[in-house]
Each structure stands twice: as C-alpha cells, then as structure tokens.
Design an enzyme around this catalytic site. Structure first.
Site, PDB file in Angstrom:
ATOM      1  N   ARG A  31       0.895  -1.568  -0.155  1.00 40.80           N
ATOM      2  CA  ARG A  31      -0.260  -0.025   0.068  1.00 40.80           C
ATOM      3  C   ARG A  31       1.036   1.592   0.034  1.00 40.80           C
ATOM      4  O   ARG A  31       0.385   2.362  -0.872  1.00 40.80           O
ATOM      5  CB  ARG A  31      -1.245  -0.305   1.362  1.00 40.80           C
ATOM      6  CG  ARG A  31      -1.822   1.615   1.891  1.00 40.80           C
ATOM      7  CD  ARG A  31      -2.694   1.022   1.960  1.00 40.80           C
ATOM      8  NE  ARG A  31      -3.111   0.146   3.241  1.00 40.80           N
ATOM      9  CZ  ARG A  31      -2.250   0.845   4.635  1.00 40.80           C
ATOM     10  NH1 ARG A  31      -1.698   1.845   4.512  1.00 40.80           N
ATOM     11  NH2 ARG A  31      -2.285  -0.092   5.580  1.00 40.80           N
TER      12      ARG A  31
ATOM     13  N   TYR B 195     -14.843  17.840 -15.806  1.00 32.77           N
ATOM     14  CA  TYR B 195     -15.634  17.380 -15.908  1.00 32.77           C
ATOM     15  C   TYR B 195     -16.605  16.919 -15.277  1.00 32.77           C
ATOM     16  O   TYR B 195     -16.354  16.877 -14.206  1.00 32.77           O
ATOM     17  CB  TYR B 195     -14.992  15.597 -16.042  1.00 32.77           C
ATOM     18  CG  TYR B 195     -15.409  14.206 -15.813  1.00 32.77           C
ATOM     19  CD1 TYR B 195     -15.717  14.465 -17.217  1.00 32.77           C
ATOM     20  CD2 TYR B 195     -14.991  13.413 -14.741  1.00 32.77           C
ATOM     21  CE1 TYR B 195     -16.528  12.427 -16.840  1.00 32.77           C
ATOM     22  CE2 TYR B 195     -15.499  11.595 -14.621  1.00 32.77           C
ATOM     23  CZ  TYR B 195     -16.541  11.706 -15.560  1.00 32.77           C
ATOM     24  OH  TYR B 195     -17.055  10.657 -15.683  1.00 32.77           O
TER      25      TYR B 195
ATOM     26  N   ASP C 245      -6.208  19.496 -15.343  1.00 29.68           N
ATOM     27  CA  ASP C 245      -6.689  17.709 -15.404  1.00 29.68           C
ATOM     28  C   ASP C 245      -5.734  17.882 -16.937  1.00 29.68           C
ATOM     29  O   ASP C 245      -6.695  18.570 -18.168  1.00 29.68           O
ATOM     30  CB  ASP C 245      -7.941  17.625 -15.130  1.00 29.68           C
ATOM     31  CG  ASP C 245      -8.377  16.656 -15.862  1.00 29.68           C
ATOM     32  OD1 ASP C 245      -7.700  16.109 -16.197  1.00 29.68           O
ATOM     33  OD2 ASP C 245      -9.063  15.881 -15.159  1.00 29.68           O
TER      34      ASP C 245
ATOM     35  N   LYS D   5      -7.480   6.415 -19.788  1.00 21.67           N
ATOM     36  CA  LYS D   5      -8.095   6.914 -20.799  1.00 21.67           C
ATOM     37  C   LYS D   5      -6.446   6.915 -21.394  1.00 21.67           C
ATOM     38  O   LYS D   5      -6.627   5.607 -22.182  1.00 21.67           O
ATOM     39  CB  LYS D   5      -8.573   8.871 -21.009  1.00 21.67           C
ATOM     40  CG  LYS D   5      -8.943   8.505 -19.943  1.00 21.67           C
ATOM     41  CD  LYS D   5     -11.171   8.523 -20.010  1.00 21.67           C
ATOM     42  CE  LYS D   5     -11.762   8.742 -19.128  1.00 21.67           C
ATOM     43  NZ  LYS D   5     -12.504   8.267 -19.022  1.00 21.67           N
TER      44      LYS D   5
END
Ligand SMILES: Cc1ncc(COP(=O)(O)O)c(C=O)c1O
Length: 381
Positions: free
Chosen positions: A54, A106, A178, A203
C-alpha cells in the site's frame, strides 16, 4: 533499472518507459510483482527498498517515475482511478479552504465537490476559467486551489494555463490542471506554471479501454505534495500491480497513438465543420475555435477528443449516433475503437451540456473510414 537520458525526445523516452532489462533473465518486459509484503533484513533494514505494497511497490513506482518524467514533475502518485486522484487533491485541503473550479470541468468532479467536499467543509466557486477576468473575480483570500481542465470535457473550452497560474499564485493559491485530454504528448502544464497535474490514466495513458487508473504529478516536494503522499499511503486508493503494469505498457505506445488520434480528429473536425447538418464543431485545433490562439500557444494539439453540435437538436443528434457503424456508442475515450456519446443524456438532469451535442473520441482507425461512416449517418439521420 536503466533509464534513458532525459535529453531524448518524448517519443523515445515513452517507448523506453519499461525501464530496460530486468532481473537475472534480462527481461525487457518488466515483471509483475504481486507481493503485498517485502522481507526485512536480519539487521532490520529493508534493503530491497519496499516494506508493504500500500505504501509502495515496484510496478507502481515504475509507473510513477515514468509519469513524473513525461510531465516534467519531481514526483507522481498513482491512484485507482482519475476520480481517486482528483479526490486526493481535495482531501489534502482543510475544512474552510476555498476552491475555484472550472464551471465545465468533467461532471463527476463537479458532483464530487458538491456532494462530498462541500458537506465536508470546502467552499467552492465555479467560474468560466477560459475567461481570466471571471477567474480573477472568483478568487478569495481563503482560495487554496484553482482547478482547471483544458481543453474541458466535453465543451472543449481552453484555459490559458500561464495566465491562470499567475492569478492563482498572486492570490496565494496553487494551480491544478487536469491534463487527461491532451496528455503530456501535446501539453505539459507544469512548464506553463501549474503546480499539480491530474490524469485519468484510464484514458490515453493506459490506452486500451481495459484499465482504470489515475495520477497526480507534482512540480515540487511542497507541503501539498507531502499531504497527497500521506493520503495515498493512508487511504490506499492505489492501482494494483497489474493495473500499474498495464498502464506503464500503455505509456510505451502513448506518443504515436496520441499523435495519430490528434491528426485523425483534426481531419474529421474539418469534414464536420463543412457539413450542412452541423451547427458547430467544438475543437480547439480549428482556427474558428474562440480560444484557438491560446491552445496553439500552450499545446501541440488538443488530442483525439472533440464535440460537435447538430442542426435539428437532440432528435437529430441521437439519430446520427444510432446510425454510426464504426463508432461504438459508449462513454470514455483514449482506446483503439472510436466512440460516440450523447453527453447530455449520460450526464443526467443536472447536465449543462447542450442536447444537440455529440462527443467523438477518435480511435486508431483510418480517418477516411471514420469520415465515410459519419457522412452516411449525417445523410440518413
Ligand atoms: C477529464 C477527466 N478527468 C477525470 C476523469 C475521471 O477519471 P476516472 O473515470 O478514471 O475516474 C475523467 C473521466 O472521464 C475525465 O474525462
């Protein structure tokens, strides 16, 4: 792990992001290290450099190092999705802090701010960040973050990154950008003064419609970055070793894919701009786009995503989408198959996206085939 000298071009650096030969077998494809835990030396050291997955693991570290390098940042932090990456930025703030966010970011990010972070104690002002006067008017003494997305999805508005950075810094805030749509192949916001870059690696970076992921890339090891790292380690919204490996594999082919998709998108946008059934094409690479000059100044292209609006409203838009053959009717972007989406119906009742708008995500097909498909759908629809 060997690394290419950073003077090489971005295509070369990305192609070699796998890091050279690994292990005794000199494997060129990096191994996938599934271990959640790493052995401590008899003397108490962790000489392998890892303790618990982690906190850090070999595949995530390799991905983070490649992303930091491509964006020109000092460090990157990888997450389980683009939304988890964005959420970490807001979680790194304190209740009472103020955020200015682009009014057409977004839609899930706006929903996250409204439904999670406003109740949690952030205050948020939405502004049209493509208008620097509007952005300046939204800043307050308590503003910590200006969150922009350029070009924005799906309205394709362009924000002047350097101008927004100056305004944010003068107000004592940081600029977060972004960069999912253009990717570092076409635009590197840190070079224009941004402090932090956000990616949905789901993406273009992963590039195959098969891996969720997100990333933050920092310009400095500052206090915000320390909090982001702590949040990543404590919250654990991290990509698995396999997701990290798939994303890094995507990075190796990123540059030719994005260049191809950008060129095809431009050819298709030009075709649509001349078509009588089309009311408007929202593509910053076209000289007719209102912020074309800013886009040309700060990026080498806007990427493979753009939108267009139809004469004939929602009915015509839905009819054209239904008649397309090569374009798949699906959300998302960045993969090999081209996609078409009627954003207003996906975003739901609160959507501000015009209902005559279709968003196209251009894939890796030949652009002439995609144009022929659009031509028949526009004639028939
Ligand atoms: C610009 C942008 N940022 C962030 C996200 C969120 O990424 P994810 O779906 O990986 O959570 C998306 C998703 O479409 C996006 O388009």
């Amino acid at each position: 792990m060997d690394r290419e000298p950073s003077s090489a071009s971005i295509a070369t650096r990305a192609a070699h992001a796998g890091g050279g030969a690994h292990g005794d077998a000199r494997s060129l494809a990096p191994p996938i290290d599934l271990s959640t835990t790493f052995e401590r030396d008899a003397g108490g050291e962790y000489s392998g450099g890892f303790i618990y997955a982690r906190d850090d693991n070999p595949n995530r570290r390799a991905l983070e190092s490649a992303l930091a390098e491509l964006e020109g940042g000092v460090a990157a932090a990888a997450f389980a999705s683009g939304s988890a990456a964005a959420m970490t930025v807001f979680q790194a703030l304190r209740p009472g802090d103020h955020v200015v966010a682009a009014h057409d970011s977004y839609y899930s990010i706006r929903q996250m701010l409204d439904d999670v972070f406003v109740p949690w104690g952030l205050t948020v002002t939405y502004a049209d960040c493509s208008d620097l006067d509007a952005l300046a008017g939204a800043l307050r003494p308590s503003t910590r973050i200006v969150f922009i997305e350029t070009p924005s999805n799906p309205m394709m508005r362009v924000t002047d990154i350097a101008g927004a950075a100056i305004l944010a810094h003068e107000a004592g805030a940081l600029l977060v950008c972004d960069n999912t749509l253009p990717t570092p192949v076409l635009q590197r916001p840190l070079e224009h003064g941004a402090d932090l870059v956000v990616h949905a690696t789901t993406k273009y970076l992963a590039g195959n419609h098969d891996t969720m992921g997100g990333a933050l890339v920092g310009a400095r090891h500052d206090e915000l970055w320390q909090r982001i790292r702590a949040q990543q380690r404590l919250g654990g919204a991290i990509p698995s070793p396999f997701a990290s490996w798939l994303t890094l594999r995507g990075v190796t082919s990123l540059v030719p894919r994005v260049r191809w998709q950008n060129q095809s998108a431009l050819a298709i946008a030009r075709f649509l701009a001349d078509h009588p059934a089309v009311r408007d094409v929202l593509c910053p690479d076209l000289p007719s786009h209102p912020q074309h000059a800013i886009a040309a100044k700060q990026s080498a292209g806007s990427g493979g995503l753009f939108s267009f609006r139809l004469r004939g409203g929602a009915e015509k838009a839905l009819s054209v989408a239904s008649r397309l053959g090569l374009f798949r009717r699906a959300t998302s972007f960045g993969g090999p198959e081209s996609l078409v989406e009627h954003r207003a119906s996906v975003e739901g009742a609160a959507s501000k996206t015009p209902d005559d708008l279709l968003r196209l995500a251009i894939g890796l097909e030949e652009s002439t085939d995609l144009i022929a498909d659009l031509a028949q759908a526009l004639e028939a629809g």
